[in-house]
Design an enzyme around this catalytic site. Structure first.
Site, PDB file in Angstrom:
ATOM      1  N   LYS A 194      -9.976  -8.393 -61.555  1.00 47.43           N
ATOM      2  CA  LYS A 194     -11.416  -8.235 -61.776  1.00 47.43           C
ATOM      3  C   LYS A 194     -11.979  -7.189 -60.812  1.00 47.43           C
ATOM      4  O   LYS A 194     -12.674  -6.275 -61.213  1.00 47.43           O
ATOM      5  CB  LYS A 194     -12.086  -9.605 -61.578  1.00 47.43           C
ATOM      6  N   GLU A 200      -2.700  -8.312 -52.851  1.00 45.75           N
ATOM      7  CA  GLU A 200      -1.405  -8.643 -53.469  1.00 45.75           C
ATOM      8  C   GLU A 200      -1.195  -7.833 -54.749  1.00 45.75           C
ATOM      9  O   GLU A 200      -0.131  -7.254 -54.988  1.00 45.75           O
ATOM     10  CB  GLU A 200      -1.339 -10.141 -53.819  1.00 45.75           C
ATOM     11  N   GLY A 252     -13.245 -15.112 -62.267  1.00 49.36           N
ATOM     12  CA  GLY A 252     -11.800 -14.905 -62.395  1.00 49.36           C
ATOM     13  C   GLY A 252     -11.099 -16.067 -63.083  1.00 49.36           C
ATOM     14  O   GLY A 252     -10.305 -15.895 -64.006  1.00 49.36           O
ATOM     15  N   ARG A 253     -11.406 -17.288 -62.661  1.00 53.06           N
ATOM     16  CA  ARG A 253     -10.702 -18.454 -63.213  1.00 53.06           C
ATOM     17  C   ARG A 253     -11.235 -18.869 -64.583  1.00 53.06           C
ATOM     18  O   ARG A 253     -10.779 -19.862 -65.149  1.00 53.06           O
ATOM     19  CB  ARG A 253     -10.760 -19.613 -62.210  1.00 53.06           C
ATOM     20  N   GLU A 338     -10.870 -24.474 -56.998  1.00 53.79           N
ATOM     21  CA  GLU A 338     -11.621 -23.312 -56.521  1.00 53.79           C
ATOM     22  C   GLU A 338     -13.086 -23.439 -56.958  1.00 53.79           C
ATOM     23  O   GLU A 338     -13.977 -22.900 -56.307  1.00 53.79           O
ATOM     24  CB  GLU A 338     -11.002 -22.002 -57.067  1.00 53.79           C
ATOM     25  N   HIS A 369      10.715 -39.130 -63.237  1.00 51.02           N
ATOM     26  CA  HIS A 369      11.937 -39.265 -62.443  1.00 51.02           C
ATOM     27  C   HIS A 369      11.784 -38.639 -61.067  1.00 51.02           C
ATOM     28  O   HIS A 369      12.768 -38.334 -60.406  1.00 51.02           O
ATOM     29  CB  HIS A 369      13.116 -38.654 -63.209  1.00 51.02           C
ATOM     30  N   LYS A 497      -8.115 -14.141 -46.121  1.00 52.61           N
ATOM     31  CA  LYS A 497      -7.882 -12.738 -46.499  1.00 52.61           C
ATOM     32  C   LYS A 497      -8.201 -11.816 -45.332  1.00 52.61           C
ATOM     33  O   LYS A 497      -7.447 -10.892 -45.023  1.00 52.61           O
ATOM     34  CB  LYS A 497      -8.794 -12.349 -47.669  1.00 52.61           C
TER      35      LYS A 497
HETATM   36  O1  F6P Z   1      -9.135 -14.857 -53.853  1.00 55.14           O
HETATM   37  C1  F6P Z   1      -9.558 -15.630 -54.914  1.00 55.14           C
HETATM   38  C2  F6P Z   1      -9.792 -14.796 -56.115  1.00 55.14           C
HETATM   39  O2  F6P Z   1     -10.937 -14.047 -55.959  1.00 55.14           O
HETATM   40  C3  F6P Z   1      -9.864 -15.631 -57.382  1.00 55.14           C
HETATM   41  O3  F6P Z   1     -11.095 -16.213 -57.565  1.00 55.14           O
HETATM   42  C4  F6P Z   1      -9.468 -14.645 -58.402  1.00 55.14           C
HETATM   43  O4  F6P Z   1      -9.114 -15.260 -59.610  1.00 55.14           O
HETATM   44  C5  F6P Z   1      -8.325 -13.960 -57.702  1.00 55.14           C
HETATM   45  O5  F6P Z   1      -8.716 -13.902 -56.341  1.00 55.14           O
HETATM   46  C6  F6P Z   1      -7.963 -12.597 -58.205  1.00 55.14           C
HETATM   47  O6  F6P Z   1      -9.037 -11.710 -58.084  1.00 55.14           O
HETATM   48  P1  F6P Z   1      -9.029 -10.317 -58.840  1.00 55.14           P
HETATM   49  O7  F6P Z   1      -8.994 -10.606 -60.301  1.00 55.14           O
HETATM   50  O8  F6P Z   1     -10.295  -9.640 -58.426  1.00 55.14           O
HETATM   51  O9  F6P Z   1      -7.815  -9.560 -58.400  1.00 55.14           O
END
Ligand code: F6P
Length: 532
Positions: A194, A200, A252-253, A338, A369, A497
């Site tokens: 987003k 990452e 995002g979620r 979240e 199990h 972060k």
């Molecule tokens: O760090 C949490 C977060 O902002 C989530 O809410 C989101 O889904 C994820 O990181 C990834 O964010 P982006 O889509 O901006 O890379």
């Protein structure tokens, strides 16, 4: 309001809810949305408890907030944003305005572009340097990973497009393993972020670009971006024709319904993806119109509130008896934790009750199990949420599916009924006597009276997947409103972060550990001594 509920709970806490469970209760404590059935009869909620819980919805203004969400009001108050993932599946609904502008034309246009692109990948009209696309690698994390990753697995029986891989972890093991299995000349890389700043994801995206550039001349042509940040996707070198944008009113979620769902669309095709959206839209209509007593998201929410905030059960197990739903618990962990893992209410005051529960789980019989031992005989009560389909997709193995269903129903029955000491003793009477009989029998007692709910559906089709995910989204919304918190921000992920960015030069050895706490400094020393 909480005190009344807690007083009610104190009055019924010792009751065995099994004694209430006749056919009238089974009918009264279940509800339908389309062809999805929620059964919450195996809980200690009675009619007056349900009345009190539903009063909470009135007292906290859930109906007005619901309308505010659907109509684009900025209910994400800490970020000043609307919350409009519902617009992404408003396929034939009316206009939806944000700041006076109807967002639907753009939503539908982007959906049509996604459909065109997905079909061109599937048909081979769009190809890589080496020909038809064989592999799609979605690089994203959190909401930019879990939705499509869960969805692609859930939709395995409908998956007739290229193979899909999901890289999320910054651990190089993740991307290295995926890239090893792909041919760069026939791979499409989707960078899903987003913000297009997530460390990452950007690190993995650059790694993928370098990997591809060893074999492919026009690397940019095999990259797609899914993002709200058009400037950053351009900087990365992705042509605007392969950028699918969305607005900041999609969290995002909550984003798998739009561009972030592109890998799912490539996997199952435009029509099946539209069926997925239609399922969600059907749940939106149900949530918006059904009476609270028949309203699945509201009922799911009050069950959750009863168990967590009123009874004090801190966790919630999600147990799909549907192997294709193996990533559902992980998906729900982000969606629920979240969203509702907050300690202050919208106005900044401390919450009066605990925040949302710890959500965890595994597909059904595997869990049986492993950790069900604790669920049945541990000292803590773990409310369980079972999901089960009437039919799988393996017609020739339907008898095996019936065994799966029997296992699911047996677990909720066992949790409710338990097994008393007398029954345990009588089962062992021919083997043990006297004190040894007592000792052995006590190990075989199941306290029972442990609550569970079951969500049953005909089959996990794209439409049903949409219904179920939207059901959970709206449940989170209702719980969040009742708790008075903001379900749509996520400040709790920021501190880590910031510290990771600050620690990177320390780990690399270009900055000293001076000023760090003793524990962190000791760990850095150890890791450096071993080659970090
Ligand atoms: O760090 C949490 C977060 O902002 C989530 O809410 C989101 O889904 C994820 O990181 C990834 O964010 P982006 O889509 O901006 O890379």
């Amino acid at each position: 309001m909480w005190n009344t509920l807690k007083a009610h709970r104190a009055a019924v806490v010792d009751r065995r809810f099994e004694t209430m469970l006749d056919t009238a209760r089974a009918a009264d404590f279940s509800a339908m949305a389309g062809d999805i059935r929620l059964d919450y009869a195996k809980t200690n909620i009675d009619a007056s408890g349900r009345g009190l819980l539903l009063d909470l919805l009135e007292q906290t203004g859930v109906a007005a907030k619901r309308e505010a969400m659907f109509t684009g009001a900025p209910i994400n108050e800490t970020e000043g944003r609307a919350v409009l993932h519902t617009a992404l599946r408003n396929l034939d609904g009316g206009p939806v305005h944000v700041d006076g502008v109807d967002v639907m034309p753009e939503v539908l246009d982007t959906l049509a572009r996604m459909g065109g692109f997905a079909e061109s990948v599937r048909s081979g009209t769009y190809a890589g340097q080496g020909g038809r696309i064989t592999d799609v690698v979605n690089i994203g994390i959190g909401g930019s990973d879990l939705g499509p990753a869960m969805g692609v697995l859930a939709m395995a029986p409908y998956h007739d497009g290229p193979r899909c891989h999901f890289v999320s972890n910054v651990d190089p093991a993740d991307i290295a393993q995926v890239l090893r299995s792909c041919d760069p000349t026939t791979t499409l890389v989707i960078v899903a972020s987003k913000t297009f700043t997530t460390i990452e994801t950007m690190k993995n995206a650059r790694t993928a670009r370098a990997w591809m550039s060893e074999k492919v001349t026009d690397v940019g042509a095999q990259f797609v971006a899914l993002s709200t940040a058009a400037d950053k996707t351009a900087e990365f070198g992705i042509d605007p024709s392969r950028v699918f944008g969305f607005e900041d009113w999609v969290g995002g979620r909550y984003s798998m319904w739009g561009p972030i769902g592109l890998s799912l669309m490539v996997a199952i095709g435009r029509d099946a993806f539209h069926a997925f959206l239609r399922g969600a839209q059907a749940m939106d209509v149900h949530f918006r119109n059904a009476e609270w007593t028949e309203n699945l998201p509201a009922l799911l929410a009050i069950v959750g509130i009863w168990h967590n905030q009123v009874c004090g059960y801190a966790t919630r197990a999600v147990l799909p008896y549907d192997n294709n739903f193996s990533r559902l618990p992980a998906y729900l962990q982000q969606l629920e934790m979240e969203s509702n893992g907050k300690r202050v209410s919208m106005d900044g005051a401390d919450l009066a009750v605990p925040s949302g529960p710890v959500v965890w789980g595994e597909p059904g019989t595997n869990g049986q199990h492993a950790f069900y031992q604790l669920i049945h005989q541990g000292t803590r009560v773990v409310p369980c949420e079972f999901l089960v389909a009437a039919r799988g997709h393996e017609d020739a193995l339907h008898h095996q599916h019936q065994l799966l269903v029997a296992n699911c129903l047996a677990q909720s029955e066992a949790l409710m009924k338990g097994r008393g000491l007398d029954e345990a003793r009588s089962k062992l009477a021919d083997k043990f006597k006297g004190h040894e009989l007592d000792r052995q029998a006590r190990h075989r007692v199941f306290p029972g009276n442990r609550p569970s709910i079951t969500i049953a559906y005909p089959q996990l089709t794209p439409f049903v997947l949409g219904q179920l995910i939207a059901l959970y989204e709206h449940r989170v919304f209702v719980e969040g409103v009742v708790l008075g918190l903001n379900s749509y921000d996520q400040w709790g992920v920021e501190l880590g972060k910031e510290l990771a960015t600050a620690l990177q030069p320390v780990v690399e050895g270009t900055q000293s550990v001076a000023g760090k706490d003793g524990s962190t400094a000791g760990l850095v020393d150890f890791l450096q001594a071993h080659g970090v």
